[in-house]
Design a protein around this motif. Structure first.
Motif, short mmCIF file in Angstrom:
data_model
loop_
_atom_site.label_atom_id
_atom_site.label_comp_id
_atom_site.label_asym_id
_atom_site.label_seq_id
_atom_site.Cartn_x
_atom_site.Cartn_y
_atom_site.Cartn_z
N GLU A 69 16.75 57.61 44.02
CA GLU A 69 18.22 57.69 44.08
C GLU A 69 18.86 56.48 44.74
O GLU A 69 20.07 56.30 44.67
CB GLU A 69 18.64 58.97 44.82
CG GLU A 69 18.29 60.20 43.99
CD GLU A 69 18.96 61.45 44.49
OE1 GLU A 69 19.70 61.37 45.50
OE2 GLU A 69 18.74 62.50 43.87
N GLN A 70 18.05 55.68 45.41
CA GLN A 70 18.62 54.50 46.08
C GLN A 70 18.54 53.23 45.24
O GLN A 70 18.92 52.16 45.69
CB GLN A 70 17.92 54.29 47.43
CG GLN A 70 18.21 55.44 48.38
CD GLN A 70 17.96 55.09 49.82
OE1 GLN A 70 18.25 53.99 50.28
NE2 GLN A 70 17.38 56.02 50.55
N LYS A 71 18.04 53.38 44.00
CA LYS A 71 17.97 52.21 43.11
C LYS A 71 19.37 51.81 42.65
O LYS A 71 20.08 52.64 42.07
CB LYS A 71 17.10 52.52 41.89
CG LYS A 71 15.63 52.59 42.22
CD LYS A 71 14.81 53.09 41.05
CE LYS A 71 14.52 51.97 40.06
NZ LYS A 71 13.49 52.39 39.06
N LEU A 72 19.75 50.57 42.90
CA LEU A 72 21.06 50.08 42.48
C LEU A 72 20.89 48.86 41.59
O LEU A 72 20.17 47.92 41.95
CB LEU A 72 21.89 49.69 43.71
CG LEU A 72 22.26 50.82 44.67
CD1 LEU A 72 22.93 50.24 45.91
CD2 LEU A 72 23.18 51.81 43.99
N VAL A 73 21.56 48.90 40.46
CA VAL A 73 21.57 47.76 39.53
C VAL A 73 22.98 47.22 39.52
O VAL A 73 23.94 47.96 39.26
CB VAL A 73 21.17 48.22 38.11
CG1 VAL A 73 21.24 47.05 37.14
CG2 VAL A 73 19.79 48.86 38.12
N LEU A 74 23.12 45.95 39.83
CA LEU A 74 24.46 45.33 39.84
C LEU A 74 24.46 44.17 38.86
O LEU A 74 23.75 43.18 39.05
CB LEU A 74 24.80 44.79 41.23
CG LEU A 74 24.73 45.73 42.44
CD1 LEU A 74 25.10 44.97 43.70
CD2 LEU A 74 25.64 46.92 42.28
N ILE A 75 25.26 44.32 37.81
CA ILE A 75 25.37 43.26 36.81
C ILE A 75 26.81 42.76 36.81
O ILE A 75 27.76 43.56 36.87
CB ILE A 75 24.93 43.79 35.44
CG1 ILE A 75 23.44 44.19 35.57
CG2 ILE A 75 25.12 42.74 34.35
CD1 ILE A 75 22.85 44.82 34.35
N ASN A 76 26.97 41.45 36.79
CA ASN A 76 28.29 40.81 36.90
C ASN A 76 29.08 41.34 38.10
O ASN A 76 30.28 41.62 37.99
CB ASN A 76 29.10 41.02 35.61
CG ASN A 76 28.41 40.44 34.39
OD1 ASN A 76 27.73 39.41 34.49
ND2 ASN A 76 28.57 41.06 33.25
N PRO A 77 28.43 41.48 39.27
CA PRO A 77 29.13 42.11 40.40
C PRO A 77 30.10 41.17 41.09
O PRO A 77 29.92 39.96 41.08
CB PRO A 77 27.98 42.46 41.35
CG PRO A 77 26.98 41.39 41.12
CD PRO A 77 27.07 41.07 39.64
N GLU A 78 31.12 41.78 41.70
CA GLU A 78 31.98 41.02 42.60
C GLU A 78 32.36 41.90 43.77
O GLU A 78 32.41 43.12 43.65
CB GLU A 78 33.23 40.48 41.89
CG GLU A 78 33.80 41.40 40.88
CD GLU A 78 35.08 40.85 40.25
OE1 GLU A 78 35.70 39.92 40.80
OE2 GLU A 78 35.48 41.40 39.22
N ILE A 79 32.62 41.24 44.90
CA ILE A 79 33.07 41.96 46.08
C ILE A 79 34.58 41.99 46.03
O ILE A 79 35.22 40.93 45.98
CB ILE A 79 32.54 41.28 47.35
CG1 ILE A 79 31.01 41.42 47.40
CG2 ILE A 79 33.19 41.89 48.61
CD1 ILE A 79 30.34 40.65 48.50
N ILE A 80 35.15 43.19 46.01
CA ILE A 80 36.61 43.29 45.86
C ILE A 80 37.31 43.65 47.17
O ILE A 80 38.53 43.59 47.24
CB ILE A 80 37.00 44.27 44.72
CG1 ILE A 80 36.42 45.66 44.97
CG2 ILE A 80 36.55 43.74 43.37
CD1 ILE A 80 36.93 46.70 43.97
N ALA A 81 36.54 44.04 48.20
CA ALA A 81 37.15 44.29 49.52
C ALA A 81 36.10 44.09 50.60
O ALA A 81 34.91 44.35 50.38
CB ALA A 81 37.71 45.71 49.58
N ARG A 82 36.55 43.58 51.74
CA ARG A 82 35.66 43.35 52.89
C ARG A 82 36.36 43.86 54.13
O ARG A 82 37.58 43.72 54.25
CB ARG A 82 35.43 41.86 53.13
CG ARG A 82 34.80 41.13 52.01
CD ARG A 82 34.98 39.61 52.20
NE ARG A 82 34.61 38.94 50.97
CZ ARG A 82 33.37 38.55 50.70
NH1 ARG A 82 32.41 38.68 51.59
NH2 ARG A 82 33.08 38.01 49.54
N GLU A 83 35.58 44.39 55.06
CA GLU A 83 36.15 44.94 56.29
C GLU A 83 35.19 44.71 57.45
O GLU A 83 33.98 44.94 57.31
CB GLU A 83 36.29 46.45 56.10
CG GLU A 83 37.57 47.06 56.61
CD GLU A 83 37.60 48.53 56.27
OE1 GLU A 83 37.21 49.33 57.15
OE2 GLU A 83 37.97 48.87 55.13
#
Ligand code: CO
Length: 169
Positions: A69-83
């Motif tokens: 359940e912890q497998k994450l696939v990120l394709i063309n990702p971007e960071i849209i918020a930071r805190e």
């Protein structure tokens, strides 16, 4: 299939990856290979440029293969918020045995596509936020040593050059 992880200063590590436009079986096989390679190297994340493929694909699994359940696939990702901020130790499979503290946002929101092209958004804090930032940096050709102070970076680069001379890098 296990892929070969390239080490710094392999040029592909410093190049921005190309966006993915085709979400086909070949891509999904590549994603499976990235997970397999991450687990074999006992990592928690791996980006395509680290296996010599200049594409905006990265996988993360904080459980290192123990919890599907912890497998994450990120394709063309971007960071849209930071805190917020955190300052914790990081490593990188392209820098074997190098660990040092890096300043990162404490929490980020990522927008990305999965291996079928579906867009999603996800928040991450602490370690997951660091993994998002570290891996997405790879897709921009930015390596973690360039997020450190120049003093630390120079020490690490000297250590790498010494290891290269000794044939251990
Ligand atoms: Co890395």
């Amino acid at each position: 299939m296990l892929l070969k992880i390239v080490k710094y200063p392999e040029p592909v590590l410093s190049q921005p990856g190309e966006p993915v436009t085709e979400f086909n079986d070949e891509l999904r096989r590549f994603v499976a290979d990235l997970f397999e390679t991450t687990y074999a190297a006992k990592g928690i994340g791996l980006a395509a440029p680290q296996v010599g493929v200049s594409k905006r694909v990265t996988v993360i699994d904080l459980s290192c293969g123990k919890d599907p359940e912890q497998k994450l696939v990120l394709i063309n990702p971007e960071i849209i918020a930071r805190e917020g901020k955190q300052y914790e130790e990081e490593g990188c499979l392209s820098f074997p045995e190098i660990h040092d503290k890096v300043q990162r946002a404490f929490k980020v929101t990522v927008r990305a596509q999965d291996e079928y092209g579906k867009w999603f958004e996800m928040d991450g804090e602490e370690l997951l936020a660091r993994a998002f930032q570290h891996e997405i940096d790879h897709l921009d050709g930015v390596l973690f040593i360039f997020r450190m102070s120049s003093l630390k970076r120079d020490m690490i680069l000297r250590r790498i050059r010494k290891a290269q001379r000794e044939g251990t890098w």
